[in-house]
Design an enzyme around this catalytic site. Sequence first.
Site, PDB file in Angstrom:
ATOM      1  N   GLY A   1       1.068  -0.736   0.059  1.00 47.85           N
ATOM      2  CA  GLY A   1       0.007   0.436   0.227  1.00 47.85           C
ATOM      3  C   GLY A   1       0.886   0.908  -0.080  1.00 47.85           C
ATOM      4  O   GLY A   1       0.655   1.797   0.299  1.00 47.85           O
TER       5      GLY A   1
ATOM      6  N   ASN B   1       1.355   2.904  -2.746  1.00 45.72           N
ATOM      7  CA  ASN B   1       0.736   4.143  -3.682  1.00 45.72           C
ATOM      8  C   ASN B   1      -0.525   4.246  -3.179  1.00 45.72           C
ATOM      9  O   ASN B   1      -0.495   5.573  -3.236  1.00 45.72           O
ATOM     10  CB  ASN B   1       0.320   3.096  -4.893  1.00 45.72           C
ATOM     11  CG  ASN B   1       1.891   3.861  -5.993  1.00 45.72           C
ATOM     12  OD1 ASN B   1       2.299   4.119  -6.295  1.00 45.72           O
ATOM     13  ND2 ASN B   1       2.186   2.188  -5.991  1.00 45.72           N
TER      14      ASN B   1
ATOM     15  N   MET C   1      -4.473  -7.143  -6.724  1.00 47.44           N
ATOM     16  CA  MET C   1      -3.933  -8.298  -7.553  1.00 47.44           C
ATOM     17  C   MET C   1      -5.192  -8.905  -8.310  1.00 47.44           C
ATOM     18  O   MET C   1      -5.276  -9.786  -8.604  1.00 47.44           O
ATOM     19  CB  MET C   1      -3.102  -9.383  -6.625  1.00 47.44           C
ATOM     20  CG  MET C   1      -1.905  -8.163  -6.443  1.00 47.44           C
ATOM     21  SD  MET C   1      -0.275  -6.710  -7.819  1.00 47.44           S
ATOM     22  CE  MET C   1      -0.357  -8.233  -8.442  1.00 47.44           C
ATOM     23  N   ARG C   2      -5.929  -8.796  -8.247  1.00 51.71           N
ATOM     24  CA  ARG C   2      -7.143  -9.626  -9.198  1.00 51.71           C
ATOM     25  C   ARG C   2      -7.971  -8.668 -10.015  1.00 51.71           C
ATOM     26  O   ARG C   2      -7.901  -7.148 -10.398  1.00 51.71           O
ATOM     27  CB  ARG C   2      -8.525  -9.748  -8.245  1.00 51.71           C
ATOM     28  CG  ARG C   2      -8.219  -9.558  -6.838  1.00 51.71           C
ATOM     29  CD  ARG C   2      -8.601 -11.425  -6.695  1.00 51.71           C
ATOM     30  NE  ARG C   2      -7.945 -12.116  -5.343  1.00 51.71           N
ATOM     31  CZ  ARG C   2      -8.234 -13.469  -5.334  1.00 51.71           C
ATOM     32  NH1 ARG C   2      -8.203 -14.846  -6.541  1.00 51.71           N
ATOM     33  NH2 ARG C   2      -7.475 -13.798  -4.713  1.00 51.71           N
TER      34      ARG C   2
ATOM     35  N   ASN D   1      -5.629   2.565 -12.808  1.00 55.94           N
ATOM     36  CA  ASN D   1      -4.546   1.702 -12.578  1.00 55.94           C
ATOM     37  C   ASN D   1      -3.806   2.605 -12.519  1.00 55.94           C
ATOM     38  O   ASN D   1      -3.458   2.326 -13.378  1.00 55.94           O
ATOM     39  CB  ASN D   1      -5.366   0.189 -12.860  1.00 55.94           C
ATOM     40  CG  ASN D   1      -4.241  -0.382 -12.753  1.00 55.94           C
ATOM     41  OD1 ASN D   1      -3.765  -0.669 -11.438  1.00 55.94           O
ATOM     42  ND2 ASN D   1      -3.496  -1.740 -13.742  1.00 55.94           N
TER      43      ASN D   1
ATOM     44  N   HIS E   1       0.686   0.944 -12.943  1.00 56.68           N
ATOM     45  CA  HIS E   1       1.117  -0.613 -13.815  1.00 56.68           C
ATOM     46  C   HIS E   1       2.797   0.025 -13.827  1.00 56.68           C
ATOM     47  O   HIS E   1       2.160   1.025 -14.557  1.00 56.68           O
ATOM     48  CB  HIS E   1       0.374  -1.288 -14.780  1.00 56.68           C
ATOM     49  CG  HIS E   1       1.060  -2.099 -15.636  1.00 56.68           C
ATOM     50  ND1 HIS E   1       0.882  -3.140 -14.481  1.00 56.68           N
ATOM     51  CD2 HIS E   1       2.316  -1.866 -16.624  1.00 56.68           C
ATOM     52  CE1 HIS E   1       2.407  -4.197 -15.453  1.00 56.68           C
ATOM     53  NE2 HIS E   1       3.266  -3.442 -16.328  1.00 56.68           N
TER      54      HIS E   1
HETATM   55  C1  GRF Z   1       2.784  -1.303  -7.735  1.00 61.70           C
HETATM   56  O1  GRF Z   1       4.034  -1.555  -8.734  1.00 61.70           O
HETATM   57  C2  GRF Z   1       1.875  -0.785  -8.295  1.00 61.70           C
HETATM   58  O2  GRF Z   1       2.065  -0.106  -9.823  1.00 61.70           O
HETATM   59  C3  GRF Z   1       1.550  -2.002  -9.233  1.00 61.70           C
HETATM   60  O3  GRF Z   1       1.614  -2.966  -7.795  1.00 61.70           O
HETATM   61  C4  GRF Z   1       2.512  -2.606  -7.062  1.00 61.70           C
HETATM   62  C5  GRF Z   1       2.050  -1.844  -5.298  1.00 61.70           C
HETATM   63  O4  GRF Z   1       3.180  -1.907  -5.040  1.00 61.70           O
HETATM   64  N1  GRF Z   1       0.201  -2.364  -9.336  1.00 61.70           N
HETATM   65  P1  GRF Z   1       2.339  -0.503  -3.760  1.00 61.70           P
HETATM   66  O5  GRF Z   1       1.757  -2.253  -2.278  1.00 61.70           O
HETATM   67  O6  GRF Z   1       1.091   0.393  -3.734  1.00 61.70           O
HETATM   68  O7  GRF Z   1       3.881  -0.577  -2.114  1.00 61.70           O
END
Ligand code: GRF
Length: 190
Positions: free
Chosen positions: A11, A13, A89-90, A106, A108
């Site tokens: 988490g 982000n 992740m789904r 999203n 990525h």
């Molecule tokens: C990030 O690199 C995002 O781009 C990808 O999953 C990762 C999540 O990291 N989809 P976090 O849980 O936000 O640290």
Amino acid sequence: MKLAMFASGTGTNVQAIIDAVHCGQLQAELVGLVCDQRQAAVIERAEQAGIPVFVASLQDYETRQEWEDAMVNFLKKQEAEWIALAGFMRIVGKPLLKAFPHRIINIHPSLLPNFPGRDGIGDAYRAGACETGVTIHYVDEGIDTGPIIAQQKLSINPDWTEQELAEKIHKIEHQLYPNTLKTLSEKEEN
Ligand code: GRF
């Protein structure tokens, strides 16, 4: 902008978005976190920020439809307008996409359409790519295929380890996601 976030793991982000709201950089109301992993560290981050958390483990539902309907109910109750997937992740399916058309985005960790899928950083690293980056895009029914909203490039120094590359990507993510949300919310206001 009434924003809900979806995440499955650490988490960082989600934390960057929370911090951007707290410091006034992003004008948004964070109305909920949806998490599909009961043990995920992101839950504590949301709770500390006073954000309502809905844990929706796919295993607790008989069908994917019921699982998605439960998430839609939570989001409607919270009056969410936008959904930011941040390490969720789904795959998001029809019920959510229909309930929030063009409102699910999203992040990525690659320059899409290159290196979609679960390990965008590792795949770019192992391929010996000269450049990679971060993409923010609308979510559609494919995997990392929706229309691109924003991208930031990063040249890969061949001396970097994969860990070093990952750190640089995450640093970009933590700025690009709040900035892109800010742009989207300002567009909607006008
Ligand atoms: C990030 O690199 C995002 O781009 C990808 O999953 C990762 C999540 O990291 N989809 P976090 O849980 O936000 O640290």
